[in-house]
Write an enzyme that holds these catalytic residues in place. Structure first.
Site, mmCIF file in Angstrom:
data_model
loop_
_atom_site.group_PDB
_atom_site.id
_atom_site.type_symbol
_atom_site.label_atom_id
_atom_site.label_comp_id
_atom_site.label_asym_id
_atom_site.label_seq_id
_atom_site.Cartn_x
_atom_site.Cartn_y
_atom_site.Cartn_z
ATOM 1 N N HIS A 178 0.853 -1.196 0.000
ATOM 2 C CA HIS A 178 0.000 0.000 0.000
ATOM 3 C C HIS A 178 0.884 1.240 0.000
ATOM 4 C CE1 HIS A 178 -3.187 2.772 1.766
ATOM 5 N NE2 HIS A 178 -3.695 2.339 0.627
ATOM 6 N N ARG B 128 31.458 12.696 8.181
ATOM 7 C CA ARG B 128 31.083 11.375 8.685
ATOM 8 C C ARG B 128 30.107 11.490 9.854
ATOM 9 N NH1 ARG B 128 36.760 10.841 7.537
ATOM 10 N NH2 ARG B 128 37.282 11.396 9.687
ATOM 11 N N ARG B 129 29.522 12.671 9.986
ATOM 12 C CA ARG B 129 28.597 12.921 11.099
ATOM 13 C C ARG B 129 27.166 13.178 10.620
ATOM 14 N NH1 ARG B 129 32.444 16.937 14.802
ATOM 15 N NH2 ARG B 129 34.212 15.475 14.954
ATOM 16 N N CYS C 164 11.708 1.118 15.827
ATOM 17 C CA CYS C 164 12.329 -0.115 15.332
ATOM 18 C C CYS C 164 13.513 0.224 14.428
ATOM 19 C CB CYS C 164 11.304 -0.955 14.578
ATOM 20 S SG CYS C 164 9.983 -1.578 15.621
ATOM 21 N N ARG D 163 16.786 -2.138 14.757
ATOM 22 C CA ARG D 163 17.019 -3.032 15.897
ATOM 23 C C ARG D 163 16.074 -4.225 15.897
ATOM 24 N NH1 ARG D 163 13.017 -3.036 19.563
ATOM 25 N NH2 ARG D 163 11.499 -1.340 19.356
ATOM 26 N N CYS E 35 12.885 -6.114 13.439
ATOM 27 C CA CYS E 35 12.310 -6.090 12.093
ATOM 28 C C CYS E 35 11.262 -7.178 11.905
ATOM 29 C CB CYS E 35 13.416 -6.247 11.054
ATOM 30 S SG CYS E 35 12.777 -6.308 9.371
ATOM 31 N N SER F 15 0.998 -7.999 15.111
ATOM 32 C CA SER F 15 1.177 -8.306 16.531
ATOM 33 C C SER F 15 1.439 -7.010 17.278
ATOM 34 C CB SER F 15 2.343 -9.278 16.720
ATOM 35 O OG SER F 15 2.038 -10.538 16.152
#
EC number: 2.1.1.45
Length: 264
Positions: A51, A126-127, A146, A166, A168, A263
């Site tokens: 969707h 690199r920040r 997540c 962290r 999935c 869930s």
């Protein structure tokens, strides 16, 4: 999206049966990487219909810094309804952290604007990171983030992005996450006059809920089709001025949807 099918097959083959917060149970692996070359197409899942309106409106909602589902509901998007309180608020999740990260001193940091400044003035930095995982706010969130951290990288006038997720939900959530961040890369590349490069995805606890396993087995029997293309019809003055009508998906010919229970 052969990468996605390969991931499902691996989870089914070697995944660990684990209990989880929702009580559903999962088949899980820890640590997984995927790479999508955005020059070769827009990575929107073709082995089941996604969707796209939910994906785009959710991303625009994040970029507004909004944490109330009213905007989503006004546009007939209900994907966050299960986590909202009676007032429609979901707590200081993605939008709040991206646009108004609160410091202990009471200041607010717009991480997205800061990244845009760096991309234009110092693209070798690199920040250029955005974090949604504000430890001090976790207990106030109806659902902690997540997809928690993403970083940008520029080389040869080409923009790439790497995301760390962290947790999935592979069957329901991951197709949305891949498409959402790919759209964001296109938007930021347009705003910064860059070409699109790669989207790199890294997962921590990567799982199929037990009530999705048979659905996933059905899905992997489908042969992935040619990826569609994403076109942005105009260039607004700001990253925060895009609207749903600015995006067009060309050549999306997926298999029928496979519905699964979420869930909570």
């Amino acid at each position: 999206m052969k990468q996605y099918i390969k991931l499902i097959k691996k989870i089914i083959r070697v995944g660990n049966q684990k209990k989880d917060r929702t009580g559903t149970g999962t088949l899980s692996i820890f640590g997984y990487n995927m790479k999508f070359d955005l020059k070769k197409g827009f990575p929107l899942l073709t082995t089941k219909k996604c969707h796209i309106a939910s994906i785009i409106y959710e991303l625009l909602w994040f970029l507004k810094g909004d944490t109330n589902i009213a905007y989503l509901n006004e546009n007939k998007i209900s994907i966050w309804n299960n986590w909202a309180n009676e007032s429609g608020d979901v707590g200081p999740i993605y939008g709040k952290q991206w646009r108004n990260w609160s410091t202990p001193e009471g200041h607010e940091i717009d991480q997205i604007k800061n990244v845009l400044i760096q991309l234009k003035k110092n693209p070798d930095s690199r920040r250029m990171l955005v974090s949604s995982w504000n430890v001090g706010d976790i207990d106030k969130m109806r659902l902690p983030p997540c997809h928690v951290l993403f970083q940008f990288y520029v080389f040869n006038n080409t923009l790439s992005c790497q995301l760390y997720q962290r947790s999935c939900d592979v069957f329901l959530g991951l197709p949305f996450n891949i498409a959402s961040y790919s759209i964001l890369i296109h938007m930021i590349a347009q705003q910064c006059d860059l070409k699109v490069g790669d989207f790199l995805w890294t997962g921590g606890d990567v799982h199929l809920y037990n009530n999705h396993i048979e659905l996933a087995k059905k899905q992997i029997l489908r042969i992935p089709r040619t990826l569609p293309k994403l076109t942005i019809l105009k260039k607004p003055q700001s990253l925060f001025q895009y609207c749903f009508e600015d995006f067009k998906i060309i050549g999306y010919h997926p298999y029928p949807a496979i519905k699964g229970k979420i869930s909570i």
